[in-house]
Enzyme design. Structure first.
Site, mmCIF file in Angstrom:
data_model
loop_
_atom_site.group_PDB
_atom_site.id
_atom_site.type_symbol
_atom_site.label_atom_id
_atom_site.label_comp_id
_atom_site.label_asym_id
_atom_site.label_seq_id
_atom_site.Cartn_x
_atom_site.Cartn_y
_atom_site.Cartn_z
ATOM 1 N N LYS A 111 31.335 -15.536 1.885
ATOM 2 C CA LYS A 111 31.376 -14.409 2.743
ATOM 3 C C LYS A 111 31.110 -14.601 4.280
ATOM 4 O O LYS A 111 30.172 -15.661 4.466
ATOM 5 C CB LYS A 111 30.131 -13.496 2.289
ATOM 6 N N SER A 191 28.764 -4.788 0.850
ATOM 7 C CA SER A 191 29.290 -5.638 1.778
ATOM 8 C C SER A 191 30.062 -6.645 1.591
ATOM 9 O O SER A 191 30.966 -7.331 2.387
ATOM 10 C CB SER A 191 28.309 -5.785 2.940
ATOM 11 N N SER A 215 25.376 -5.006 -2.401
ATOM 12 C CA SER A 215 26.352 -5.674 -1.653
ATOM 13 C C SER A 215 26.999 -6.627 -2.574
ATOM 14 O O SER A 215 28.175 -7.338 -2.223
ATOM 15 C CB SER A 215 25.986 -6.251 -0.298
#
Length: 528
Positions: A111, A191, A215
């Site tokens: 990420k 996210s 997330s």
């Protein structure tokens, strides 16, 4: 305001399906003799040791699949420019009889709020587009030591979805709008949006996400994969763009419990720069893999948290099927459990994040090696967005950033009181109390609803989920595929007390065995 006609909207959505179907067909033809793109670590390693596959060939296939699918899915911000060289070096080591470790030659996507030495770390924001720190986060260094190939950076909800109340999960100024591989018109959640979509689409074998509140869990659930949100402090957060030091953690995302646990084992470890890692579990991280097994449900007492269900009738039907599977696997089910948040709990939890985000982000920025970026503060980032509104705020604003900037230091009574109240409610009056009262090994609840249609104008459409209790307590949570609603995946969350990962892994792997686990996205997703 310009309003698209229904016909034009339908045409745009249909064009996405055509483009994605064509890209999948192209990706499928990369190498007809190759293992399918959802092959797990065990089989990939078996092929490598047999001389049927090399790390270099595997990485090349992953890059080709990214090139084919990413124009539609927008799950990957960039491939690491050294990925091929990393793979060749690992192949040379293997040829010399030096197997690097448990992740030898396995591609891992990060990420893009996690620093790696060869790529910028942007948190999805154009303000950090040049954030080339030249350093690895400790978890990334450990992945390299375990033999992983750092494949690249995954798209994410900008600032980890802590920018606006009307944000669209998976959208960032740097990476655009990530889409769900089961239906590109639907959300990948966030996210860790790109991490979830890329794993499900076979663009990477493994990915690392981060979670403050849902997330890792939500994008894993709606993309039909396994996600582990570890106990806060099990994994270092150093050199990760922060939201909340009391809730943030990195976590593995994979297509099986086995592979997720393998990744977690490589990531976990103490770090002198992160005080949260000072307390270690009584169990050894290197032994966590021994808890993966088909018989993991036998003898377990599992509580059904009904107060975190009931938001979607067809998800409830999947939950009832999951309970049948668990009983068939040997678990005792204690049903009908409830946890009700105290008055003002949501407000206090939000205050904690606002205070910690301002303090944590300013500290992160000040520690960057780039003098220009190190001089920036949250206030400067807010100004940057205003000055670059066309690129950064075409769909939604930054009211959360502005609210955080208005908060004071962590010594303020508002913050101190709120943090104590939130942790008491979710720990001693929450998870710990429920486990003790009913003599339970873990709690379960649906991870969330199926993915909603992407709506950049109005934002996300959450209708329910169960991540907050584990997230705010700092306790672990594993989501495993539970089934599908009209072709869209839904996960089952399994959570427990601090450092209870071993028993949660047993339950999760046992459930995966009886429930079936990951189902790949369709080659030609139908419009829903």
């Amino acid at each position: 305001m310009y309003v698209l006609s229904r016909q034009l909207v339908a045409a745009l959505i249909f064009s996405l399906f055509l483009a994605y179907s064509s890209a999948q067909a192209s990706a499928a033809n990369i190498d007809s003799a190759a293992p399918d793109p959802w092959t797990g670590v065990v089989d990939l390693h078996r092929a490598m040791r047999a001389g049927e596959l090399t790390a270099a060939v595997l990485v090349e296939r992953q890059i080709a699949r990214i090139n084919a699918l990413n124009p539609v899915l927008e799950a990957v911000i960039a491939v690491d420019p050294t990925a091929r060289a990393q793979a060749r070096e690992l192949d040379a080591r293997a040829a010399a009889g030096d197997w690097a470790g448990p992740l030898h030659g396995i591609p891992v996507l990060l990420k893009d709020n996690i620093e790696s030495r060869d790529q910028p770390t942007t948190a999805g924001s154009l303000a950090l587009a040049d954030n080339r720190s030249g350093r690895d986060a400790p978890l990334v260094r450990q992945l390299r030591e375990a033999g992983a190939v750092i494949l690249g950076k995954a798209n994410l909800s900008e600032w980890a979805n802590f920018r606006s109340e009307r944000s669209s999960s998976g959208w960032s100024g740097v990476g655009g709008q990530t889409r769900n591989p089961y239906d590109p018109s639907r959300s990948p959640c966030g996210s860790s949006s790109g991490s979830g979509a890329a794993v499900a689409a076979g663009m990477t074998v493994l990915a690392v996400g981060t979670e403050t509140n849902g997330s890792v869990v939500c994008p894993s659930s709606v993309n039909g994969i396994v996600g582990i949100k570890p106990t806060v402090g099990l994994v270092s957060r150093t050199h990760i763009v922060p939201i909340s030091h009391s809730q943030d953690t990195a976590g593995p995302m994979a297509r099986s419990v086995h592979d997720a646990v393998l990744l977690l084992s490589a990531m976990a470890g103490a770090d002198a720069a992160d005080p949260a890692t000072a307390e270690r579990p009584t169990w050894a991280v290197e032994h966590l893999m021994s808890h993966v097994g088909a018989e993991g449900l036998k003898g377990k007492r599992v509580g059904v948290l009904r107060s975190s269900a009931g938001f979607h009738s067809e998800v409830d039907e999947l939950l009832e099927s999951a309970l049948i599977h668990m009983r068939e696997g040997g678990a005792a089910i204690v049903d009908g459990l409830e946890w009700q948040a105290p008055e003002d709990h949501s407000r206090e939890a939000y205050e904690v994040l606002l205070y910690e985000f301002k303090q944590g982000l300013n500290a992160y920025l000040s520690g960057l090696p780039d003098d220009r970026l190190a001089a920036m503060t949250l206030a400067d980032l807010i100004d940057f967005n205003r000055d670059n509104a066309e690129a950064e705020m075409p769909w939604f604003a930054q009211e959360i950033l502005e609210a955080a900037e208005a908060r004071g230091p962590l010594s303020e009574e508002t913050y101190v009181t709120a943090l104590a109240a939130v942790q008491k409610a979710t720990r001693e009056d929450g998870i710990d109390k429920l486990l003790a009262q009913h003599d339970l090994d873990a709690l379960i609840a649906p991870s969330g609803a199926p993915a909603w249609t992407i709506d950049l104008i109005n934002g996300d459409h959450f209708i329910g989920g169960s991540s907050s209790l584990a997230a705010r307590s700092g306790y672990p949570n594993i989501t495993v595929p539970m089934g599908q609603v009209h072709g869209m995946p839904v996960g089952l969350s399994i959570f427990g007390s601090r450092f209870s990962e071993p028993v949660l892994v047993e339950i999760a792997s046992g459930f995966e065995h009886v429930a079936g686990g990951f189902t790949p996205p369709p080659e030609r997703p139908e419009q829903r």
